[in-house]
Design an enzyme around this catalytic site. Structure first.
Site, mmCIF file in Angstrom:
data_model
loop_
_atom_site.group_PDB
_atom_site.id
_atom_site.type_symbol
_atom_site.label_atom_id
_atom_site.label_comp_id
_atom_site.label_asym_id
_atom_site.label_seq_id
_atom_site.Cartn_x
_atom_site.Cartn_y
_atom_site.Cartn_z
ATOM 1 N N CYS A 54 -37.463 16.861 -13.089
ATOM 2 C CA CYS A 54 -37.234 15.414 -13.192
ATOM 3 C C CYS A 54 -36.639 15.066 -14.558
ATOM 4 C CB CYS A 54 -38.547 14.673 -12.979
ATOM 5 S SG CYS A 54 -38.349 12.881 -13.020
ATOM 6 N N CYS B 135 -41.871 11.235 -18.992
ATOM 7 C CA CYS B 135 -43.282 10.809 -18.895
ATOM 8 C C CYS B 135 -44.189 11.872 -19.536
ATOM 9 C CB CYS B 135 -43.661 10.590 -17.438
ATOM 10 S SG CYS B 135 -42.435 9.594 -16.534
ATOM 11 N N CYS C 179 -46.548 14.226 -17.548
ATOM 12 C CA CYS C 179 -46.134 14.791 -16.255
ATOM 13 C C CYS C 179 -45.635 16.225 -16.317
ATOM 14 C CB CYS C 179 -45.071 13.917 -15.610
ATOM 15 S SG CYS C 179 -44.704 14.472 -13.919
ATOM 16 N N CYS D 233 -49.410 10.890 1.760
ATOM 17 C CA CYS D 233 -48.595 10.358 0.668
ATOM 18 C C CYS D 233 -47.636 11.438 0.181
ATOM 19 C CB CYS D 233 -49.478 9.946 -0.505
ATOM 20 S SG CYS D 233 -50.866 8.922 -0.030
ATOM 21 N N CYS E 255 -47.211 6.884 2.976
ATOM 22 C CA CYS E 255 -46.946 6.361 1.633
ATOM 23 C C CYS E 255 -45.907 7.267 0.983
ATOM 24 C CB CYS E 255 -48.234 6.353 0.803
ATOM 25 S SG CYS E 255 -47.985 5.719 -0.875
ATOM 26 N N CYS F 191 -48.868 0.185 -3.568
ATOM 27 C CA CYS F 191 -49.891 1.032 -4.190
ATOM 28 C C CYS F 191 -49.494 1.145 -5.659
ATOM 29 C CB CYS F 191 -49.914 2.401 -3.521
ATOM 30 S SG CYS F 191 -51.014 3.579 -4.340
ATOM 31 N N ARG G 13 -58.612 3.339 -5.783
ATOM 32 C CA ARG G 13 -58.694 4.778 -5.534
ATOM 33 C C ARG G 13 -59.102 5.541 -6.791
ATOM 34 N NH1 ARG G 13 -53.984 5.654 -3.745
ATOM 35 N NH2 ARG G 13 -54.635 4.994 -1.685
HETATM 36 N N1 SAM Z 1 -41.375 10.318 -9.861
HETATM 37 C C1 SAM Z 1 -42.021 9.203 -9.305
HETATM 38 C C2 SAM Z 1 -42.573 8.235 -10.316
HETATM 39 O O1 SAM Z 1 -42.823 8.621 -11.433
HETATM 40 O O2 SAM Z 1 -42.777 7.077 -9.956
HETATM 41 C C3 SAM Z 1 -43.131 9.579 -8.321
HETATM 42 C C4 SAM Z 1 -44.044 10.749 -8.631
HETATM 43 S S1 SAM Z 1 -45.060 10.583 -10.099
HETATM 44 C C5 SAM Z 1 -45.662 12.227 -10.254
HETATM 45 C C6 SAM Z 1 -46.403 9.578 -9.518
HETATM 46 C C7 SAM Z 1 -47.532 9.257 -10.463
HETATM 47 O O3 SAM Z 1 -48.359 10.397 -10.655
HETATM 48 C C8 SAM Z 1 -47.208 8.849 -11.875
HETATM 49 O O4 SAM Z 1 -46.796 7.510 -11.972
HETATM 50 C C9 SAM Z 1 -48.540 9.045 -12.572
HETATM 51 O O5 SAM Z 1 -49.325 7.868 -12.512
HETATM 52 C C10 SAM Z 1 -49.188 10.155 -11.756
HETATM 53 N N2 SAM Z 1 -49.332 11.387 -12.559
HETATM 54 C C11 SAM Z 1 -48.363 12.286 -12.838
HETATM 55 N N3 SAM Z 1 -48.824 13.277 -13.613
HETATM 56 C C12 SAM Z 1 -50.137 13.002 -13.841
HETATM 57 C C13 SAM Z 1 -51.154 13.653 -14.571
HETATM 58 N N4 SAM Z 1 -50.917 14.778 -15.252
HETATM 59 N N5 SAM Z 1 -52.389 13.121 -14.590
HETATM 60 C C14 SAM Z 1 -52.637 11.974 -13.914
HETATM 61 N N6 SAM Z 1 -51.705 11.308 -13.192
HETATM 62 C C15 SAM Z 1 -50.474 11.805 -13.168
HETATM 63 FE FE1 SF4 Z 2 -40.526 12.272 -13.167
HETATM 64 FE FE2 SF4 Z 2 -43.076 12.915 -13.468
HETATM 65 FE FE3 SF4 Z 2 -42.114 10.737 -14.649
HETATM 66 FE FE4 SF4 Z 2 -42.365 10.799 -11.936
HETATM 67 S S1 SF4 Z 2 -44.012 10.872 -13.429
HETATM 68 S S2 SF4 Z 2 -40.609 10.049 -13.132
HETATM 69 S S3 SF4 Z 2 -41.940 12.983 -11.562
HETATM 70 S S4 SF4 Z 2 -41.515 12.875 -15.093
#
Ligand code: SAM
Ligand code: SF4
Ligand code: DTB
Length: 313
Positions: free
Chosen positions: A51, A55, A58, A95, A126, A186, A258
């Site tokens: 990606c 973030c 992530c 989801c 979802c 959500c 949740r």
């Molecule tokens: N890429 C899209 C986005 O960011 O909206 C969808 C997938 S993203 C992985 C969805 C959510 O997963 C993120 O907004 C975050 O809240 C959660 N998430 C990702 N990594 C995480 C982590 N290490 N611990 C807790 N929540 C996490």
């Molecule tokens: Fe990409 Fe992870 Fe951020 Fe979603 S949360 S936009 S998968 S880096």
């Protein structure tokens, strides 16, 4: 339903004596829900890694070396097989998450096929695919998608500490597109990223101030993944997680809250407190997107122990 909670009022809820806060949350909970019923959602990562976003939490960002490989979009047959297994294990919602900043229009064709197939199995659907245009949101609604997940993740003030490749306002815009298209929302966030209690309060205050409360509010405990900037974030006291859930329950009385990522770190007693504080949904199944979730057998034992039953809400 109130939509005018102030930051000071929300912070005052966080500051209540624990027993008072829990009593209040549980009382609100019982006015809107069967207190012994919990909804089960199963996650699947339909497009892993690579990606472009940054973030800090992530494991799927291409910027961090986390060992999560970048893969193509899963094929529909694989997704439907996983959805069937989730249904047979007791989940009521499936989801599907993709590690995209935003989907391309041609990606949506394939994803829509998945949504149709999963719905045909009798599951709620979802998706979480990143930012959507208004037209993309309408296409997903027309395809029958029930929920779109798009988290605020943290407060507006703390957001730039966590993500620099998009802004808080971008998140709100996608949420508007989803709502305007007529889908259920959500939307929640993560605790344990170094934010202050005021940031948790601000995030929940923003959610509770949306024109309509999100139907589903995931509260994630950060899963610390090696290679991400937040790999060594400090532990969260589980009592602070319970407080966050209780405040979410009080602010958004009719929403499903949740208890999301991070359950593996929690004891049965700590999870029981989360349910007492008003959580009434979990992610169910051995995997979240890339990290582990409690085993199904452990969750079944927990539900038996607490007299909880799984059901759609
Ligand atoms: N890429 C899209 C986005 O960011 O909206 C969808 C997938 S993203 C992985 C969805 C959510 O997963 C993120 O907004 C975050 O809240 C959660 N998430 C990702 N990594 C995480 C982590 N290490 N611990 C807790 N929540 C996490
Ligand atoms: Fe990409 Fe992870 Fe951020 Fe979603 S949360 S936009 S998968 S880096
Ligand atoms: C949400 O709030 N949490 C889920 C789901 N919505 C998409 C994701 C949790 C991801 C945890 C880290 C991982 O497994 O990669």
């Amino acid at each position: 339903m109130r939509h005018d909670w102030t930051q000071a009022e929300v912070e005052a809820l966080f500051a209540l004596p624990f027993n008072d806060l829990i009593h209040r949350a549980q009382s609100v909970h019982r006015r809107h829900f069967d207190a012994n019923r919990v909804q089960l959602s199963t996650l699947m990562n339909i497009k892993s890694g690579g990606c472009p976003e940054d973030c800090a939490y992530c494991p799927q960002s291409a910027r961090y070396r986390t060992g999560v490989g970048a893969g193509p979009l899963a094929d529909a047959a694989e997704v439907l097989a996983a959805a069937r297994d989730a249904r047979d294990a007791g989940a009521t919602r499936f989801c599907m998450g993709a590690a995209w900043r935003s989907p391309k229009d041609r990606d949506l064709d394939a994803v829509i096929e998945m949504v149709r197939g999963v719905r045909a199995l009798g599951l709620e659907t979802c998706l979480t695919l990143g930012m959507l245009t208004a037209a993309q949101a309408r296409r997903l609604k027309d395809a029958g998608l029930d929920y779109y997940n798009h988290n605020l993740d943290t407060s507006e003030a703390y957001y730039p500490e966590i993500i620099t490749t998009r802004g808080f306002a971008d998140r709100l815009q996608t949420l508007r597109h989803v709502r305007d298209a007529g889908m259920r929302v959500c939307c929640g966030g993560i605790i344990g990223m170094g934010e202050a209690v005021a940031d948790r309060a601000a995030m929940l205050q923003t959610l509770a101030s949306l024109p309509e409360h999100p139907e589903s509010v995931p509260i994630n405990l950060l899963v610390r993944v090696e290679g991400t900037p937040l790999a060594s974030a400090e532990d969260v006291d589980p009592i602070d997680l319970v407080r966050t859930i209780a405040v979410a329950r009080i602010l958004m009385p009719a929403s499903v809250v949740r208890l999301s990522a991070g359950r593996r770190e929690l004891s049965d007693a700590e999870q029981a407190l989360c349910f007492l504080a008003g959580a009434n949904s979990i992610f169910y199944g051995e995997k979240l997107l890339t990290t582990a979730n409690p085993e199904i057998e452990r969750d079944r034992r927990l539900f038996d122990k607490l007299g909880l039953h799984a059901a759609p809400l």
